[in-house]
Design an enzyme around this catalytic site. Structure first.
Site, PDB file in Angstrom:
ATOM      1  N   ASP A 537       0.820  -1.211  -0.059  1.00 57.98           N
ATOM      2  CA  ASP A 537      -0.056  -0.163   0.021  1.00 57.98           C
ATOM      3  C   ASP A 537       0.883   1.106  -0.103  1.00 57.98           C
ATOM      4  O   ASP A 537       1.981   1.096   0.429  1.00 57.98           O
ATOM      5  CB  ASP A 537      -0.945   0.002   1.203  1.00 57.98           C
ATOM      6  CG  ASP A 537      -0.274  -0.251   2.339  1.00 57.98           C
ATOM      7  OD1 ASP A 537       0.551   1.049   2.683  1.00 57.98           O
ATOM      8  OD2 ASP A 537      -0.135  -0.973   3.338  1.00 57.98           O
ATOM      9  N   GLU A 617      22.216 -23.150 -17.458  1.00 61.29           N
ATOM     10  CA  GLU A 617      21.185 -22.508 -16.550  1.00 61.29           C
ATOM     11  C   GLU A 617      21.959 -20.922 -16.160  1.00 61.29           C
ATOM     12  O   GLU A 617      21.529 -20.005 -16.326  1.00 61.29           O
ATOM     13  CB  GLU A 617      20.564 -23.213 -15.293  1.00 61.29           C
ATOM     14  CG  GLU A 617      19.273 -24.068 -15.701  1.00 61.29           C
ATOM     15  CD  GLU A 617      19.022 -24.752 -14.293  1.00 61.29           C
ATOM     16  OE1 GLU A 617      17.565 -24.631 -14.313  1.00 61.29           O
ATOM     17  OE2 GLU A 617      19.688 -25.126 -13.645  1.00 61.29           O
TER      18      GLU A 617
END
Ligand code: GLA
Length: 736
Positions: A537, A617
């Site tokens: 928020d 990877e």
């Protein structure tokens, strides 16, 4: 002038670059709301109000005498209060000392102030450049109770933002009690609206819902003591036909991290009222003579051009006028967090190995998550004991940080300051520091209790303990977590008639502690967290420029979570990491490229055991890290466009579950188009995407191909075919 006052007719008009907001002090000093929408001049729109006798059931204030056409129950009001004959939802209510429930404020005065008001003890937007904001303060007073209301309007004209807050002051010598004190109300005289809101749950935050604002009252709220995973304190009212690029929409976002409510009422006359602010069952606030109560701030924005413009305005104001500190606009570190890599099972050498692997990928910072302190080997114990467990780590915190630094990484650490386990030294020493109802078993969440953040002694302890850890080693990042819904609202330090203040006082206490710590450590990057995005928020963004968006790190779920989050919050605020597959939350396996592309719509980082990556990877992760760093200024500083929604199949013919988004640099010379497929079909239809925000006349290069901005925006771009499981691609268009 952004604020225009017609003194004779007592009409107040606020202009931003593209919007106008208007109200007036009407008959008998009642504040009437007149307009919010596209920019107009300062003509009074009072003429829109057609007063009539609504027949017996809309009553008339005493002042109106026999005039049955004047009813507060039907007029559009600027700040509706309870007990005055308006039977709709109110923004505020109060009890006189004798228990009489009435709040009847009348216009007294106004003042225009240079600059933006501040709210002591509460987060709020601030002026980043002197002169960019103005304040209108309108003073009302209830002549009987002598409760004064100062309605504050902060105007960021150029940024198209208007903020609201209210300061209540008891001007009588008696006790008054607020029983409701929301930040604002806005009445729309007519119009057919949809309510857009963002709901969800732990690991699936901010899912978008769009519902008609129907007759009756609809509420979006949290009573959990936090702003919550379940409902974000940001809602949008929009016209029925509003979309990304078209239509009137109004954003309302509360700068607050506790319980709240947004309520929308369509009344008998077809008017729509929105009120929003702090709300929870049993809210009261006692005001002795001279005392004040200040509401949190509501940030309002109108866009006449759909959701995209609305989001851009929120992103801009939050990046520049809400986030603070050294990290506000700085290039954020790409971090590796050990939580999903090790959970509680780690030691110093393991973290050093991870740091070493991270250095090889070009990462910047290692975060040591939960489990480094006290007897914290699982989530039933240890919270509150913020002392490094050197035995577990196999070294001191200082040594660990040095070793990580030696490998070229900065060091960050996890805290959950507001919480305590009963199995902890802190709880044994201070059992009275927790929220707990007298004589009752405590309600536990994740096996833990919440500290009473309204207590100064508790906050002082936390300030000192956290400071001691930060001072003991070179800690450059703090993850501030909070992992339960709050309950058991009782504090032994408050008298019985003030217990209803506690949920709000908790938030004020939290803000006080955050203010002290972030001021003391301006160079530390704070990242907020609450089981992922349970406290995502604007209140938290005032202290933390970034917030862990969700504990859900599944790339495909993240498309939805980040899509919903993007309506109000800037990409630079969205904590997002690449994690291992199969994903720990969903069991889904997605390609590394897709995970990287999803995480690039945020702060980007890793949360997996990098020591277990194979060579291929590692090389790919390093490539994506370099890509992200290359695009970081564009991603965090550019305009973010939602192109294809993960929630609907509209927007492009053949869109079989493709989500697409785009970043455009402020000077429109660069654009990064990203697309990910949630599902794949054989013999797929072609997918065309229209880019946005480009310069029509500029040439953009993608590889060997050249396109004009107009061609890409109006003709579109043909996505190369997608194959395989959950593929994703990025396309970088550079001005030629
Ligand atoms: C919460 C956070 C996670 C992690 C754990 C640690 O769930 O959201 O990121 O820090 O706590 O317990």
């Amino acid at each position: 002038m952004a604020i225009h006052v017609d003194r004779e007719n007592r009409v107040f008009t606020i202009h931003t670059a593209h919007s106008t907001y208007q109200f007036m002090a009407g008959p008998y000093g009642f504040l009437l709301h007149l307009y919010y929408g596209k920019r107009i001049d300062h003509q009074s729109l009072e003429y829109l109000i057609q007063r009539k006798d609504w027949a017996s059931f809309s009553s008339n204030p005493g002042d109106a005498g026999g005039d049955r056409t004047f009813s507060l129950d039907t007029l559009p009001l600027e700040y509706p209060t309870a007990g005055t004959g308006d039977c709709r939802i109110s923004a505020a209510a109060a009890l006189d000392e004798d228990g009489a429930a009435a709040l009847d404020p009348r216009y007294k005065d106004f003042e225009i102030r240079r600059g933006k008001y501040a709210l002591p003890g509460l987060p709020a937007l601030y002026e980043a450049e002197p002169g960019e904001a103005e304040t209108l303060a309108v003073v009302l007073e209830d002549p009987v109770s002598r409760l004064e209301l100062e309605l504050l309007y902060g105007v960021f004209a150029e940024k198209d933002i208007i903020t609201r807050a209210v300061v209540f002051t008891n001007r009588s010598g008696k006790n008054l009690r607020l029983t409701r004190a929301l930040s604002a109300g806005v009445d729309f005289l007519y119009g057919d609206f949809d309510l857009v809101h963002f709901h969800g749950r732990h690991m699936m935050e901010r899912q978008i819902a769009r519902v008609p604002a129907a007759p009756g009252i609809q509420t979006v709220s949290s009573a959990r003591g936090t702003s919550s995973h379940q409902h974000n304190p940001g809602v949008i009212l929009c016209e029925k036909d509003a979309g990304e690029d078209y239509g009137d929409c109004y954003g309302f976002n509360l700068v607050y991290s506790g319980s709240f409510a947004a309520q929308v009422e369509q009344d008998q006359t077809g008017q729509t009222r929105l009120v929003m602010g702090v709300d929870y069952g049993g809210f009261t606030f006692l005001l002795a003579g001279g005392e004040r109560f200040t509401t949190p701030e509501l940030v309002m924005c109108h866009s006449g051009g759909g959701f995209a413009a609305l989001s851009h305005r929120y992103h801009r104001i939050y990046r520049h006028n809400l986030c603070r500190g050294d990290w506000k606009l700085a290039r954020r570190p790409v971090l590796i967090n050990n939580w999903e890599a090790t959970y509680f099972r780690f030691d110093g050498p393991k973290l050093i190995q991870i740091a070493e692997a991270a250095a090889g990928l070009g990462l910047d910072l290692l975060v040591m998550d939960d489990g480094w302190f006290g007897a914290r080997d699982d989530d039933n114990r240890g919270l509150g004991d913020w002392f490094p467990n050197e035995e577990k780590l196999g070294m001191s915190l200082g040594t660990l940080v040095e070793e990580v630094n030696k490998r070229g990484l900065k060091f960050g650490i996890w805290f959950e300051p507001e919480m305590v386990n009963e199995e902890s030294g802190l709880y044994r020493a201070h059992p009275d520091w927790v929220l707990r109802l007298p004589g009752r078993d405590p309600v536990r969440g994740r096996g833990q209790l919440a500290l009473d953040m309204s207590r100064q002694d508790t906050r002082d302890y936390l300030f000192e303990r956290i400071s001691a850890v930060l001072d003991s080693a070179r800690v450059e990042y703090v993850k501030w977590d909070m992992n339960r819904s709050l309950s058991d609202w009782y504090s032994p330090l408050l008298p019985a008639d003030r217990q209803g203040e506690l949920p709000h006082r908790y938030v004020l206490g939290l803000y006080d502690l955050l203010e002290r710590l972030t001021r003391k450590y301006p160079r530390v990057l704070f990242e907020g967290c609450s089981g992922g995005g349970g406290r995502f928020d604007p209140g938290m963004l005032f202290y933390h420029p970034q917030i862990w968006c969700s504990d859900n790190t599944d790339a495909i779920d993240r498309l939805k979570i980040q899509y919903g989050t993007s309506f109000f919050y800037p990409v630079s605020a969205v904590g997002s990491h690449v994690s291992v597959v199969p994903n720990h939350g969903t069991g889904r396996t997605t390609p590394l490229a897709t995970r990287c592309i999803a995480a690039m719509a945020g702060t980007f980082g890793f949360e997996m055991d990098l020591t277990r990556m194979d060579d291929a990877e590692r090389a790919e992760a390093a490539r994506w890290t370099a890509e992200f760093k290359k695009y970081q200024p564009l991603i965090h500083g550019g305009a973010y466009y939602r192109l294809l929604s993960p929630f609907e199949r509209r927007g492009a013919p053949g869109n079989a579950g493709v989500t697409a988004w785009e970043f455009v640099s402020p000077d429109k010379t660069q654009a990064l188009l990203c697309a990910a497929a949630g599902e794949i079909r054989a013999n797929p239809l072609n997918i065309h995407i229209r880019l946005k925000g480009l310069d029509e006349n500029r040439l953009y290069r993608l590889g060997e191909a050249l396109y004009t901005g107009a061609a890409l925006m109006y003709g579109g771009f043909a996505l190369p075919g997608f194959r395989g499981d959950y593929p994703a691609r990025v396309f970088f268009f550079e001005g030629a």
